[in-house]
Design a protein around this motif. Structure first.
Motif, PDB file in Angstrom:
ATOM      1  N   GLN A 203       0.836  -1.187  -0.075  1.00 68.21           N
ATOM      2  CA  GLN A 203       0.104  -0.113   0.025  1.00 68.21           C
ATOM      3  C   GLN A 203       0.891   1.314   0.116  1.00 68.21           C
ATOM      4  OE1 GLN A 203      -0.492  -2.791   1.902  1.00 68.21           O
ATOM      5  NE2 GLN A 203      -2.576  -2.882   2.845  1.00 68.21           N
ATOM      6  N   ASN A 204       2.210   1.208   0.457  1.00 70.74           N
ATOM      7  CA  ASN A 204       2.867   2.389   0.611  1.00 70.74           C
ATOM      8  C   ASN A 204       3.407   2.730  -0.806  1.00 70.74           C
ATOM      9  OD1 ASN A 204       4.523   0.022   0.104  1.00 70.74           O
ATOM     10  ND2 ASN A 204       6.164   0.742   1.091  1.00 70.74           N
ATOM     11  N   TYR A 205       2.937   2.221  -1.763  1.00 71.99           N
ATOM     12  CA  TYR A 205       3.322   2.740  -3.286  1.00 71.99           C
ATOM     13  C   TYR A 205       2.144   3.412  -3.756  1.00 71.99           C
ATOM     14  CZ  TYR A 205       7.691  -0.031  -4.484  1.00 71.99           C
ATOM     15  OH  TYR A 205       9.100  -0.459  -4.375  1.00 71.99           O
ATOM     16  N   TRP A 206       1.048   3.386  -3.075  1.00 67.19           N
ATOM     17  CA  TRP A 206      -0.128   4.219  -3.856  1.00 67.19           C
ATOM     18  C   TRP A 206      -0.727   5.305  -2.804  1.00 67.19           C
ATOM     19  CZ3 TRP A 206      -0.858  -1.413  -3.976  1.00 67.19           C
ATOM     20  CH2 TRP A 206      -1.778  -1.914  -3.190  1.00 67.19           C
ATOM     21  N   ARG A 207      -0.190   5.150  -1.614  1.00 72.13           N
ATOM     22  CA  ARG A 207      -1.078   5.930  -0.684  1.00 72.13           C
ATOM     23  C   ARG A 207      -0.054   6.488   0.407  1.00 72.13           C
ATOM     24  NH1 ARG A 207      -4.256   2.049   3.624  1.00 72.13           N
ATOM     25  NH2 ARG A 207      -2.470   1.362   4.963  1.00 72.13           N
ATOM     26  N   ASP A 208      -0.426   7.595   1.048  1.00 68.93           N
ATOM     27  CA  ASP A 208       0.315   8.332   2.057  1.00 68.93           C
ATOM     28  C   ASP A 208       0.361   7.551   3.473  1.00 68.93           C
ATOM     29  OD1 ASP A 208       0.943  10.168   0.443  1.00 68.93           O
ATOM     30  OD2 ASP A 208      -0.705  11.720   1.342  1.00 68.93           O
ATOM     31  N   PRO A 209       1.544   7.589   4.244  1.00 67.49           N
ATOM     32  CA  PRO A 209       1.227   6.851   5.498  1.00 67.49           C
ATOM     33  C   PRO A 209       0.106   7.228   6.313  1.00 67.49           C
ATOM     34  CG  PRO A 209       3.380   7.668   5.043  1.00 67.49           C
ATOM     35  CD  PRO A 209       2.561   8.139   4.112  1.00 67.49           C
ATOM     36  N   GLN A 210      -0.526   6.122   6.918  1.00 68.84           N
ATOM     37  CA  GLN A 210      -1.641   6.142   7.879  1.00 68.84           C
ATOM     38  C   GLN A 210      -1.417   6.231   9.090  1.00 68.84           C
ATOM     39  OE1 GLN A 210      -4.857   6.839   5.718  1.00 68.84           O
ATOM     40  NE2 GLN A 210      -3.086   7.178   4.414  1.00 68.84           N
ATOM     41  N   LEU A 211      -2.154   7.249   9.991  1.00 67.56           N
ATOM     42  CA  LEU A 211      -1.963   7.051  11.270  1.00 67.56           C
ATOM     43  C   LEU A 211      -3.497   6.456  11.873  1.00 67.56           C
ATOM     44  CD1 LEU A 211      -0.424   7.722  14.188  1.00 67.56           C
ATOM     45  CD2 LEU A 211      -2.022   9.889  14.159  1.00 67.56           C
ATOM     46  N   PRO A 212      -3.009   5.084  12.424  1.00 66.95           N
ATOM     47  CA  PRO A 212      -4.310   4.360  12.904  1.00 66.95           C
ATOM     48  C   PRO A 212      -4.952   5.260  14.059  1.00 66.95           C
ATOM     49  CG  PRO A 212      -2.431   2.973  12.866  1.00 66.95           C
ATOM     50  CD  PRO A 212      -1.907   4.069  12.626  1.00 66.95           C
ATOM     51  N   PRO A 213      -6.406   5.031  14.082  1.00 67.58           N
ATOM     52  CA  PRO A 213      -7.253   6.121  15.066  1.00 67.58           C
ATOM     53  C   PRO A 213      -7.061   5.787  16.369  1.00 67.58           C
ATOM     54  CG  PRO A 213      -8.391   4.198  13.989  1.00 67.58           C
ATOM     55  CD  PRO A 213      -7.164   3.968  13.187  1.00 67.58           C
ATOM     56  N   ASP A 214      -6.508   4.918  17.105  1.00 67.06           N
ATOM     57  CA  ASP A 214      -6.145   4.559  18.278  1.00 67.06           C
ATOM     58  C   ASP A 214      -4.834   4.466  18.866  1.00 67.06           C
ATOM     59  OD1 ASP A 214      -7.469   4.636  20.858  1.00 67.06           O
ATOM     60  OD2 ASP A 214      -7.567   2.506  21.145  1.00 67.06           O
ATOM     61  N   ALA A 215      -3.912   4.767  17.648  1.00 70.61           N
ATOM     62  CA  ALA A 215      -2.443   4.892  17.894  1.00 70.61           C
ATOM     63  C   ALA A 215      -2.097   6.003  19.117  1.00 70.61           C
ATOM     64  CB  ALA A 215      -1.456   5.043  16.906  1.00 70.61           C
ATOM     65  N   ARG A 216      -1.205   5.551  20.131  1.00 66.61           N
ATOM     66  CA  ARG A 216      -0.778   6.610  21.096  1.00 66.61           C
ATOM     67  C   ARG A 216       0.659   6.846  20.936  1.00 66.61           C
ATOM     68  NH1 ARG A 216      -5.212   6.143  24.808  1.00 66.61           N
ATOM     69  NH2 ARG A 216      -6.851   5.596  23.344  1.00 66.61           N
ATOM     70  N   VAL A 217       1.422   5.681  20.474  1.00 62.89           N
ATOM     71  CA  VAL A 217       2.841   5.518  20.080  1.00 62.89           C
ATOM     72  C   VAL A 217       2.986   4.887  18.895  1.00 62.89           C
ATOM     73  CG1 VAL A 217       5.139   5.181  21.115  1.00 62.89           C
ATOM     74  CG2 VAL A 217       3.129   5.458  22.693  1.00 62.89           C
ATOM     75  N   VAL A 218       3.711   5.501  18.114  1.00 57.38           N
ATOM     76  CA  VAL A 218       4.324   5.104  16.826  1.00 57.38           C
ATOM     77  C   VAL A 218       5.901   4.681  16.696  1.00 57.38           C
ATOM     78  CG1 VAL A 218       4.464   5.226  14.148  1.00 57.38           C
ATOM     79  CG2 VAL A 218       2.549   6.289  15.557  1.00 57.38           C
ATOM     80  N   CYS A 219       6.335   3.582  16.506  1.00 55.07           N
ATOM     81  CA  CYS A 219       7.687   3.250  16.553  1.00 55.07           C
ATOM     82  C   CYS A 219       8.232   2.941  15.110  1.00 55.07           C
ATOM     83  CB  CYS A 219       7.661   1.754  17.189  1.00 55.07           C
ATOM     84  SG  CYS A 219       6.833   1.728  18.780  1.00 55.07           S
ATOM     85  N   PHE A 220       9.509   3.526  15.244  1.00 55.21           N
ATOM     86  CA  PHE A 220      10.322   3.636  14.070  1.00 55.21           C
ATOM     87  C   PHE A 220      11.352   2.506  13.973  1.00 55.21           C
ATOM     88  CE2 PHE A 220       7.639   7.194  13.733  1.00 55.21           C
ATOM     89  CZ  PHE A 220       7.342   7.403  12.517  1.00 55.21           C
ATOM     90  N   HIS A 221      11.382   1.310  14.163  1.00 58.30           N
ATOM     91  CA  HIS A 221      12.209   0.385  14.194  1.00 58.30           C
ATOM     92  C   HIS A 221      12.653  -0.048  12.611  1.00 58.30           C
ATOM     93  CE1 HIS A 221       8.810  -3.011  14.188  1.00 58.30           C
ATOM     94  NE2 HIS A 221       8.413  -1.690  14.240  1.00 58.30           N
ATOM     95  N   GLY A 222      13.791  -0.143  12.420  1.00 62.20           N
ATOM     96  CA  GLY A 222      14.231  -0.285  10.851  1.00 62.20           C
ATOM     97  C   GLY A 222      14.096   0.813  10.018  1.00 62.20           C
ATOM     98  N   ARG A 223      13.888   0.603   8.997  1.00 57.49           N
ATOM     99  CA  ARG A 223      13.677   1.817   7.972  1.00 57.49           C
ATOM    100  C   ARG A 223      12.245   2.035   7.687  1.00 57.49           C
ATOM    101  NH1 ARG A 223      19.134   2.915   6.502  1.00 57.49           N
ATOM    102  NH2 ARG A 223      18.391   4.920   5.717  1.00 57.49           N
ATOM    103  N   PRO A 224      11.972   3.062   7.182  1.00 58.56           N
ATOM    104  CA  PRO A 224      12.758   4.509   7.363  1.00 58.56           C
ATOM    105  C   PRO A 224      12.819   5.060   8.698  1.00 58.56           C
ATOM    106  CG  PRO A 224      10.355   5.049   6.861  1.00 58.56           C
ATOM    107  CD  PRO A 224      10.690   3.367   6.636  1.00 58.56           C
ATOM    108  N   LYS A 225      13.870   5.801   8.984  1.00 60.02           N
ATOM    109  CA  LYS A 225      13.898   6.484  10.238  1.00 60.02           C
ATOM    110  C   LYS A 225      13.264   7.858  10.127  1.00 60.02           C
ATOM    111  CE  LYS A 225      17.546   3.762  11.142  1.00 60.02           C
ATOM    112  NZ  LYS A 225      17.194   2.724  12.074  1.00 60.02           N
TER     113      LYS A 225
END
Length: 264
Positions: A203-225
């Motif tokens: 999905q990352n090829y045709w849409r922008d990154p999505q923030l899930p509605p109940d997310a309180r913390v988003v983790c950036f493990h691996g890539r992209p930083k």
């Protein structure tokens, strides 16, 4: 009551802005007053309200490093220094800890109050898919007075404990707490992965990154930083990302509005 927050920053991989932005995100998303600690040997550039703890040279360091070298995980268990009883002599209550490569996007109150008196971590994404019980170390809540065994057991038998955990601090921490019957999983919808939950392939090829509605913390493990995700990332066929506006908003813009450009 005060919410005690802690992180650790060693070396120079992360600049002070990561700590400052985490501090801002936490205090903007907790209903309690915040007491924020950073364990580091490089305190320059940190916001003056952040309490600095010296990064210790642990008495078990040589044995721990020897075992980590065998596991090819050098430096991977430095976070266990946070677990020592009496680290902050006047501490009242538990710590909520964070890695630096996370962004706070929603209320942390449910994580702070979840299953009091237990060690709380999110289920590791890869381990969960394999049906194995291991927490992920990006967000962790513990009480050093109740859970001081997390430090004591490693200090008593550093080589054996590292070997048993295969060099993984998050495996060591979560399995130790599970063995004592004092472990709780943070719900997966509260602590999410940017690459798995916000920007999955293909999905990352045709849409922008999505923030899930109940997310309180988003983790950036691996890539992209995190800076790569803000600008857009094309360094991987699978992990590519369009520029992420909501990340810039939560991680940079709101922190600068809160702390000023000098610290945000």
């Amino acid at each position: 009551m005060v919410a005690n927050i802690i992180c650790i920053k060693w070396g120079t991989l992360f600049g002070p802005e990561y700590v400052n932005r985490l501090y801002s995100g936490v205090r903007r998303n907790l209903s309690l007053p915040v007491r924020f600690f950073c364990m580091t040997e490089h305190p320059d550039g940190l916001h003056p309200d952040i309490e600095v703890l010296d990064l210790p040279v642990e008495p078990y360091r040589a044995e721990m490093d020897a075992a980590l070298a065998v596991a090819n995980r050098q430096g991977a268990m430095r976070k266990t220094s946070l677990f020592r009883r009496g680290l902050v002599p006047d501490l009242d209550g538990p710590f909520l800890g964070f890695d630096l490569d996370v962004v706070i996007t929603g209320s942390l109150d449910p994580i702070w109050t979840l299953a009091p008196d237990t060690v709380a971590m999110r289920h590791d994404w890869v381990e969960a898919r394999k049906g194995r019980p291991t927490g992920h170390g990006s967000v962790f809540r513990f009480d050093p007075e109740r859970h001081g065994f997390l430090y004591d057991d490693l200090a008593a038998n550093p080589y054996q404990e590292v070997e048993k955990a295969r060099g993984s601090e998050q495996r060591y921490t979560s399995h130790k707490a599970m063995d004592r019957g004092v472990f709780t999983y943070i719900p997966g919808e509260w602590v999410v992965s940017f690459k798995y939950d916000c920007n999955p392939f293909p999905q990352n090829y045709w849409r922008d990154p999505q923030l899930p509605p109940d997310a309180r913390v988003v983790c950036f493990h691996g890539r992209p930083k995190m800076p790569e995700a803000v600008e857009g990332y094309s360094g991987s066929l699978i992990r590519r990302s369009r520029p992420c506006g909501w990340l810039k908003d939560h991680w940079i813009d709101r922190a600068r509005a809160d702390l000023g450009a000098e610290f945000g």
